[in-house]
Design an enzyme around this catalytic site. Structure first.
Site, PDB file in Angstrom:
ATOM      1  N   SER A 131      51.024  42.582  44.265  1.00 48.35           N
ATOM      2  CA  SER A 131      51.078  41.287  45.271  1.00 48.35           C
ATOM      3  C   SER A 131      53.620  41.019  45.331  1.00 48.35           C
ATOM      4  CB  SER A 131      51.135  39.837  44.353  1.00 48.35           C
ATOM      5  OG  SER A 131      50.802  38.714  45.591  1.00 48.35           O
ATOM      6  N   TYR A 184      48.743  34.271  37.722  1.00 42.38           N
ATOM      7  CA  TYR A 184      48.684  35.606  38.489  1.00 42.38           C
ATOM      8  C   TYR A 184      50.033  36.147  38.463  1.00 42.38           C
ATOM      9  CZ  TYR A 184      47.875  38.175  42.606  1.00 42.38           C
ATOM     10  OH  TYR A 184      47.607  38.854  44.096  1.00 42.38           O
ATOM     11  N   LYS A 194      51.454  39.562  37.982  1.00 37.40           N
ATOM     12  CA  LYS A 194      52.069  41.066  38.711  1.00 37.40           C
ATOM     13  C   LYS A 194      53.106  41.661  38.479  1.00 37.40           C
ATOM     14  CE  LYS A 194      47.596  41.140  41.203  1.00 37.40           C
ATOM     15  NZ  LYS A 194      46.966  42.434  41.321  1.00 37.40           N
TER      16      LYS A 194
HETATM   17  N1  LIG Z   1      44.446  39.420  49.674  1.00 37.51           N
HETATM   18  C1  LIG Z   1      45.314  39.098  49.367  1.00 37.51           C
HETATM   19  O1  LIG Z   1      46.745  38.796  50.300  1.00 37.51           O
HETATM   20  C2  LIG Z   1      46.790  40.114  48.108  1.00 37.51           C
HETATM   21  C3  LIG Z   1      47.250  39.333  48.608  1.00 37.51           C
HETATM   22  C4  LIG Z   1      48.610  40.258  47.283  1.00 37.51           C
HETATM   23  C5  LIG Z   1      47.801  40.695  46.339  1.00 37.51           C
HETATM   24  N2  LIG Z   1      46.315  41.606  46.154  1.00 37.51           N
HETATM   25  C6  LIG Z   1      45.666  42.289  45.478  1.00 37.51           C
HETATM   26  O2  LIG Z   1      45.573  43.260  46.181  1.00 37.51           O
HETATM   27  C7  LIG Z   1      44.347  43.339  45.560  1.00 37.51           C
HETATM   28  C8  LIG Z   1      42.426  43.209  45.694  1.00 37.51           C
HETATM   29  O3  LIG Z   1      42.406  41.687  46.567  1.00 37.51           O
HETATM   30  P1  LIG Z   1      41.470  41.150  46.879  1.00 37.51           P
HETATM   31  O4  LIG Z   1      42.574  40.393  48.242  1.00 37.51           O
HETATM   32  O5  LIG Z   1      40.518  42.464  47.698  1.00 37.51           O
HETATM   33  O6  LIG Z   1      40.863  40.311  45.905  1.00 37.51           O
HETATM   34  P2  LIG Z   1      39.081  39.880  45.860  1.00 37.51           P
HETATM   35  O7  LIG Z   1      38.841  39.450  47.649  1.00 37.51           O
HETATM   36  O8  LIG Z   1      38.562  38.613  45.272  1.00 37.51           O
HETATM   37  O9  LIG Z   1      38.320  41.101  45.940  1.00 37.51           O
HETATM   38  C9  LIG Z   1      38.563  42.059  44.272  1.00 37.51           C
HETATM   39  C10 LIG Z   1      37.634  42.930  44.184  1.00 37.51           C
HETATM   40  O10 LIG Z   1      38.337  43.213  42.319  1.00 37.51           O
HETATM   41  C11 LIG Z   1      36.877  43.183  41.855  1.00 37.51           C
HETATM   42  N3  LIG Z   1      37.050  43.074  40.406  1.00 37.51           N
HETATM   43  C12 LIG Z   1      37.396  41.399  39.986  1.00 37.51           C
HETATM   44  N4  LIG Z   1      37.199  41.909  38.624  1.00 37.51           N
HETATM   45  C13 LIG Z   1      36.884  42.786  37.998  1.00 37.51           C
HETATM   46  C14 LIG Z   1      36.691  43.563  37.117  1.00 37.51           C
HETATM   47  N5  LIG Z   1      36.421  42.887  35.709  1.00 37.51           N
HETATM   48  N6  LIG Z   1      36.330  44.798  36.977  1.00 37.51           N
HETATM   49  C15 LIG Z   1      35.828  45.373  38.466  1.00 37.51           C
HETATM   50  N7  LIG Z   1      36.169  45.240  39.746  1.00 37.51           N
HETATM   51  C16 LIG Z   1      36.420  43.536  39.414  1.00 37.51           C
HETATM   52  C17 LIG Z   1      35.991  42.493  42.651  1.00 37.51           C
HETATM   53  O11 LIG Z   1      34.654  43.635  42.170  1.00 37.51           O
HETATM   54  P3  LIG Z   1      34.302  42.476  41.968  1.00 37.51           P
HETATM   55  O12 LIG Z   1      33.774  40.920  42.026  1.00 37.51           O
HETATM   56  O13 LIG Z   1      32.191  42.772  41.779  1.00 37.51           O
HETATM   57  O14 LIG Z   1      34.050  42.398  39.821  1.00 37.51           O
HETATM   58  C18 LIG Z   1      36.064  42.554  43.315  1.00 37.51           C
HETATM   59  O15 LIG Z   1      35.764  44.337  44.545  1.00 37.51           O
HETATM   60  C19 LIG Z   1      44.327  42.810  44.190  1.00 37.51           C
HETATM   61  O16 LIG Z   1      44.964  44.053  43.500  1.00 37.51           O
HETATM   62  C20 LIG Z   1      44.600  41.450  44.838  1.00 37.51           C
HETATM   63  O17 LIG Z   1      46.268  41.152  43.821  1.00 37.51           O
HETATM   64  C21 LIG Z   1      45.643  40.816  47.239  1.00 37.51           C
END
Ligand SMILES: NC(=O)c1ccc[n+]([C@@H]2O[C@H](COP(=O)([O-])OP(=O)(O)OC[C@H]3O[C@@H](n4cnc5c(N)ncnc54)[C@H](OP(=O)(O)O)[C@@H]3O)[C@@H](O)[C@H]2O)c1
Length: 235
Positions: free
Chosen positions: A143, A156, A160
């Site tokens: 992140s 968080y 990260k």
């Molecule tokens: N969005 C951003 O701007 C952003 C920025 C920096 C980094 N990131 C990183 O990008 C990645 C994706 O983030 P996102 O924004 O798409 O988040 P999100 O919309 O909250 O989606 C998170 C995903 O992780 C799954 N998950 C959570 N706990 C889990 C568990 N115990 N076992 C299996 N699956 C699990 C959730 O599925 P279930 O609910 O089905 O468990 C969901 O599919 C993450 O690593 C996040 O830290 C995102």
């Protein structure tokens, strides 16, 4: 049973495909001709994805914090498609915004369990097979908050920053032919971003817009990227 054509298709494993970036990557890789294996915990959302990508892919419930479930997922995946060319440790969670001293022990533990211990369990389950095959790239989702900090998301940030260190050390351990990369995806309008940015998340790209850039970028990663801390271009 794999057809001859399927044997030549590349294979990606993505954790956290029920929504957000993981779902968009699963759809994008499938559209680009990859075999996709994905997991999450939301059974209804996973069924909707499985119906959308069709039977040539494997979408299964698996909580990455549960070592037996991760082992069972890895067995199902490798029995069907073999070890992946690309392993995307995408699943993660974020604490509700609050100062560290107001974060409960349970909330703190949950973020550590999913974002760090879950990544370790997935690596333990898949990497030996990838090493046995002599090739593959592991991408651990970091992140901007793996390289900088903001208030109210300290748990968080801790995970990260941990992903960055874990990935750099793993890269030093890997044999030739393998690579490990930490990836900052950028800022994308997902449920996670809504949690920390509120309505302001709406001014950022959708996961589908992001995946148009991210999927070819991820597909281009190779051993020359081993140990790199990368960011999706333009994000
Ligand atoms: N969005 C951003 O701007 C952003 C920025 C920096 C980094 N990131 C990183 O990008 C990645 C994706 O983030 P996102 O924004 O798409 O988040 P999100 O919309 O909250 O989606 C998170 C995903 O992780 C799954 N998950 C959570 N706990 C889990 C568990 N115990 N076992 C299996 N699956 C699990 C959730 O599925 P279930 O609910 O089905 O468990 C969901 O599919 C993450 O690593 C996040 O830290 C995102």
């Amino acid at each position: 049973m794999q057809t001859l054509e399927m044997a030549f298709m590349k294979h990606v494993v993505v954790t956290g495909v029920s929504r957000g970036l993981g779902r968009a990557m699963a759809m994008g890789f499938a559209a680009d001709g990859w075999k996709v294996s994905g997991c999450g915990t939301d059974a209804a959302a996973l069924k909707a994805l499985a119906d959308e990508v069709g039977p040539n892919h494997l979408v299964q419930t698996c909580d990455v914090t549960n070592s037996a479930a991760v082992a069972a997922f890895a067995t199902a995946v490798t029995n069907r498609f073999g070890s992946p060319d690309l392993l995307l440790n995408n699943a993660a969670t974020i604490n509700p915004n609050k100062p560290l001293w107001d974060v409960s022990a349970e909330e703190f533990a949950r973020v550590i369990d999913v974002n760090l211990k879950g990544v370790h369990l997935v690596i333990r389950a898949f990497l030996p097979g990838m090493i046995g095959r002599g090739k593959g790239v592991v991408v651990n989702f970091s992140s901007g908050w793996g390289r900088s900090t903001s208030p109210e998301v300290a748990p968080y940030c801790a995970t990260k920053w941990g992903i960055e260190g874990l990935t750099a050390a793993l890269a030093q351990e890997l044999p030739a032919g393998l690579a490990a990369v930490a990836l900052n995806p950028g800022i994308i309008d997902t449920r996670m971003l809504r949690s920390c940015f509120g309505e302001g998340a709406g001014s950022y790209p959708t996961p589908e817009e992001w995946a148009k850039v991210a999927v070819p970028f991820l597909a281009s990663l190779s051993t020359r990227h081993n140990g790199a801390a990368l960011t999706v271009p333009g994000m």
